[in-house]
Design a protein around this motif. Sequence first.
Motif, PDB file in Angstrom:
ATOM      1  N   LYS A  99      -9.764 -64.849  14.696  1.00 37.20           N
ATOM      2  CA  LYS A  99      -9.848 -64.282  13.348  1.00 37.20           C
ATOM      3  C   LYS A  99     -11.044 -64.897  12.615  1.00 37.20           C
ATOM      4  N   GLY A 100     -11.480 -64.225  11.582  1.00 35.23           N
ATOM      5  CA  GLY A 100     -12.584 -64.725  10.783  1.00 35.23           C
ATOM      6  C   GLY A 100     -12.748 -63.873   9.544  1.00 35.23           C
ATOM      7  N   TRP A 101     -13.761 -64.172   8.738  1.00 33.47           N
ATOM      8  CA  TRP A 101     -14.060 -63.348   7.567  1.00 33.47           C
ATOM      9  C   TRP A 101     -14.724 -62.068   8.027  1.00 33.47           C
ATOM     10  N   CYS A 102     -14.079 -60.938   7.809  1.00 36.35           N
ATOM     11  CA  CYS A 102     -14.595 -59.656   8.285  1.00 36.35           C
ATOM     12  C   CYS A 102     -15.101 -58.806   7.124  1.00 36.35           C
ATOM     13  N   ILE A 103     -16.104 -57.981   7.404  1.00 30.61           N
ATOM     14  CA  ILE A 103     -16.728 -57.130   6.396  1.00 30.61           C
ATOM     15  C   ILE A 103     -15.934 -55.845   6.187  1.00 30.61           C
ATOM     16  N   HIS A 104     -15.398 -55.281   7.261  1.00 29.66           N
ATOM     17  CA  HIS A 104     -14.574 -54.073   7.253  1.00 29.66           C
ATOM     18  C   HIS A 104     -15.345 -52.786   6.986  1.00 29.66           C
TER      19      HIS A 104
ATOM     20  N   PHE B 283     -23.644 -48.137   9.405  1.00 27.41           N
ATOM     21  CA  PHE B 283     -25.031 -48.544   9.560  1.00 27.41           C
ATOM     22  C   PHE B 283     -25.807 -48.560   8.244  1.00 27.41           C
ATOM     23  N   MET B 284     -25.304 -47.891   7.204  1.00 27.43           N
ATOM     24  CA  MET B 284     -25.942 -47.976   5.886  1.00 27.43           C
ATOM     25  C   MET B 284     -25.868 -49.395   5.331  1.00 27.43           C
ATOM     26  N   ASN B 285     -24.944 -50.200   5.834  1.00 22.79           N
ATOM     27  CA  ASN B 285     -24.757 -51.570   5.346  1.00 22.79           C
ATOM     28  C   ASN B 285     -25.445 -52.608   6.222  1.00 22.79           C
ATOM     29  N   VAL B 286     -26.338 -52.137   7.066  1.00 16.20           N
ATOM     30  CA  VAL B 286     -27.195 -53.027   7.851  1.00 16.20           C
ATOM     31  C   VAL B 286     -28.638 -52.623   7.567  1.00 16.20           C
ATOM     32  N   LEU B 287     -29.441 -53.579   7.156  1.00 20.38           N
ATOM     33  CA  LEU B 287     -30.841 -53.302   6.855  1.00 20.38           C
ATOM     34  C   LEU B 287     -31.739 -53.886   7.934  1.00 20.38           C
ATOM     35  N   VAL B 288     -32.840 -53.195   8.194  1.00 22.41           N
ATOM     36  CA  VAL B 288     -33.843 -53.662   9.146  1.00 22.41           C
ATOM     37  C   VAL B 288     -35.104 -54.000   8.354  1.00 22.41           C
ATOM     38  N   ARG B 289     -35.534 -55.260   8.409  1.00 24.27           N
ATOM     39  CA  ARG B 289     -36.728 -55.677   7.670  1.00 24.27           C
ATOM     40  C   ARG B 289     -37.963 -54.923   8.170  1.00 24.27           C
TER      41      ARG B 289
ATOM     42  N   LEU C  48     -27.231 -58.049   6.845  1.00 26.04           N
ATOM     43  CA  LEU C  48     -25.960 -57.397   6.560  1.00 26.04           C
ATOM     44  C   LEU C  48     -25.697 -57.445   5.061  1.00 26.04           C
ATOM     45  N   ILE C  49     -25.214 -56.332   4.500  1.00 30.71           N
ATOM     46  CA  ILE C  49     -24.961 -56.263   3.060  1.00 30.71           C
ATOM     47  C   ILE C  49     -23.604 -55.622   2.794  1.00 30.71           C
ATOM     48  N   ASP C  50     -23.177 -55.685   1.530  1.00 27.81           N
ATOM     49  CA  ASP C  50     -21.995 -55.006   1.006  1.00 27.81           C
ATOM     50  C   ASP C  50     -20.695 -55.635   1.509  1.00 27.81           C
ATOM     51  N   PHE C  51     -20.181 -56.581   0.708  1.00 24.21           N
ATOM     52  CA  PHE C  51     -18.983 -57.333   1.089  1.00 24.21           C
ATOM     53  C   PHE C  51     -17.822 -57.095   0.133  1.00 24.21           C
ATOM     54  N   GLU C  52     -17.752 -55.892  -0.426  1.00 24.45           N
ATOM     55  CA  GLU C  52     -16.684 -55.565  -1.376  1.00 24.45           C
ATOM     56  C   GLU C  52     -15.308 -55.555  -0.734  1.00 24.45           C
ATOM     57  N   PHE C  53     -15.272 -55.405   0.583  1.00 23.41           N
ATOM     58  CA  PHE C  53     -13.985 -55.337   1.259  1.00 23.41           C
ATOM     59  C   PHE C  53     -13.816 -56.491   2.246  1.00 23.41           C
ATOM     60  N   ALA C  54     -14.574 -57.542   2.057  1.00 22.11           N
ATOM     61  CA  ALA C  54     -14.490 -58.682   2.973  1.00 22.11           C
ATOM     62  C   ALA C  54     -13.166 -59.405   2.804  1.00 22.11           C
ATOM     63  N   MET C  55     -12.537 -59.707   3.926  1.00 20.79           N
ATOM     64  CA  MET C  55     -11.297 -60.474   3.909  1.00 20.79           C
ATOM     65  C   MET C  55     -11.018 -61.004   5.319  1.00 20.79           C
ATOM     66  N   TRP C  56      -9.993 -61.792   5.448  1.00 24.78           N
ATOM     67  CA  TRP C  56      -9.630 -62.428   6.710  1.00 24.78           C
ATOM     68  C   TRP C  56      -8.994 -61.410   7.639  1.00 24.78           C
ATOM     69  N   ASN C  57      -9.484 -61.338   8.873  1.00 28.36           N
ATOM     70  CA  ASN C  57      -8.945 -60.357   9.823  1.00 28.36           C
ATOM     71  C   ASN C  57      -9.398 -60.725  11.230  1.00 28.36           C
ATOM     72  N   TYR C  58      -8.947 -59.943  12.201  1.00 22.87           N
ATOM     73  CA  TYR C  58      -9.449 -60.098  13.567  1.00 22.87           C
ATOM     74  C   TYR C  58     -10.943 -59.794  13.580  1.00 22.87           C
ATOM     75  N   ARG C  59     -11.724 -60.671  14.186  1.00 22.90           N
ATOM     76  CA  ARG C  59     -13.173 -60.420  14.277  1.00 22.90           C
ATOM     77  C   ARG C  59     -13.435 -59.124  15.040  1.00 22.90           C
ATOM     78  N   ALA C  60     -12.479 -58.739  15.888  1.00 25.14           N
ATOM     79  CA  ALA C  60     -12.610 -57.524  16.687  1.00 25.14           C
ATOM     80  C   ALA C  60     -12.753 -56.282  15.824  1.00 25.14           C
TER      81      ALA C  60
ATOM     82  N   HIS D 201     -18.453 -51.757  14.706  1.00 26.54           N
ATOM     83  CA  HIS D 201     -19.904 -51.575  14.859  1.00 26.54           C
ATOM     84  C   HIS D 201     -20.207 -50.649  16.033  1.00 26.54           C
ATOM     85  N   PHE D 202     -19.511 -50.843  17.158  1.00 26.68           N
ATOM     86  CA  PHE D 202     -19.745 -49.975  18.318  1.00 26.68           C
ATOM     87  C   PHE D 202     -19.415 -48.522  17.967  1.00 26.68           C
ATOM     88  N   MET D 203     -18.325 -48.324  17.237  1.00 27.12           N
ATOM     89  CA  MET D 203     -17.914 -46.971  16.869  1.00 27.12           C
ATOM     90  C   MET D 203     -18.889 -46.311  15.904  1.00 27.12           C
TER      91      MET D 203
END
Length: 384
Positions: free
Chosen positions: A233-238, A242-248, A260-272, A278-280
């Motif tokens: 488990k860890g702090w997950c973004i949820h 891809f709109m919440n990932v920026l490429v410099r 990585l941006i936008d953490f309005e829904f960040a909370m403790w969960n399975y890192r999976a 992300h894969f989906m």
Amino acid sequence: MNMLTKMIELTNIRISLPNDKIPSKAKIRDIVAAFFPKEWPSVEPDTLITSYTPKFANPHCTVQRPAPSDDPPIEPLKAFIKFHNPSMADLEAFQHLLPSKQEEAVFCTEFGRTGWGAQAYGLFQTEDGTFGRVDEFLDARTLEPEDVENTEIRADVARGLAAFHAMDLAVEKKEMATFYEALVGGLRKLRGMETLKDLGRKGGVNIDKLVDYDFASQLETILDKLEGMGAKKGWCIHDVQFMNVLVRNDPELGESKTVLIDFEFAMWNYRAFDVGGHFMQKMFKWYDGESKIANCRRYAEEERRHFCEEYVEEWNRRSGNSDTSEKVLLESELGYLLAVGFDIHNMLCVMEGEDDSDPLSLVGLDKLFEEFVCQYGEILAGAQ
């Protein structure tokens, strides 16, 4: 007062935004000047270059001031201002679990220090009650599905997620069980709802099978499997679309290519949840006006393995664990289903709450259903 406390302290700004909430250049200057009081207060508003974007969940604007003519600048020339809107209806079931704006600022501040996030300069509230945050301006574009077929970009996204998941923060860890009770309970409530089927027909997409499908029971099986394998488990973004990932656009030497941006829904969960999500998300473009389904191939197995190798190296370095990439990959296959189920729940809630029958969204929803059934079938076959 330490830096973390200073960075997340709410600053009251003595301005009011108009009814349409679009700030003038003078008000934008005053917002940034509240956090950079040496050079920004004297900037003439008419010299600012600003861009305001009202769409998406939270309106935002960028601002750039002229460089000083004599000495090098001692404060940033550019800034990004995010205005917080009330949470969207599709997250109503999870309102009690969302981080406060101060907690979200903690995520931004601490993650910015890892090198995979933008620096957060400060949290503010205007006299009309508008909340917002001033962040570092990033010269970057949003991640495209094809980008993760690039080895370097894929590795950076993986390491960024691992860095976020492994953070040690003074933020309350809400009970994971509460999150899944809301998700599973919501899916049970939505199952078989005739109004949803009617909306599908109205939009020209038959979603009867989706609405009748027992997502709740399937997710309970997945959760049992994750718990049984000791999934980390860890702090997950949820919200790893891809709109919440920026490429410099022009990263400096040694700087990460992605942010990585936008953490309005960040909370403790399975890192999976985030890794599988992300894969989906490679197959979707939720803000595209022509199709919500990306015109590209799925994440290939060798790419997923490479992602997990990069992820676990960063995770182990930061967490002190000795996990393997194979373990992360196995977890991600189950997390994929959690993320799909979450998106399906939220989309059905929006449909039901807003009487939404948008054909593009319905086609995207049906694609999510296809992904869930296919992935669940593969997992069951592998377990036999």
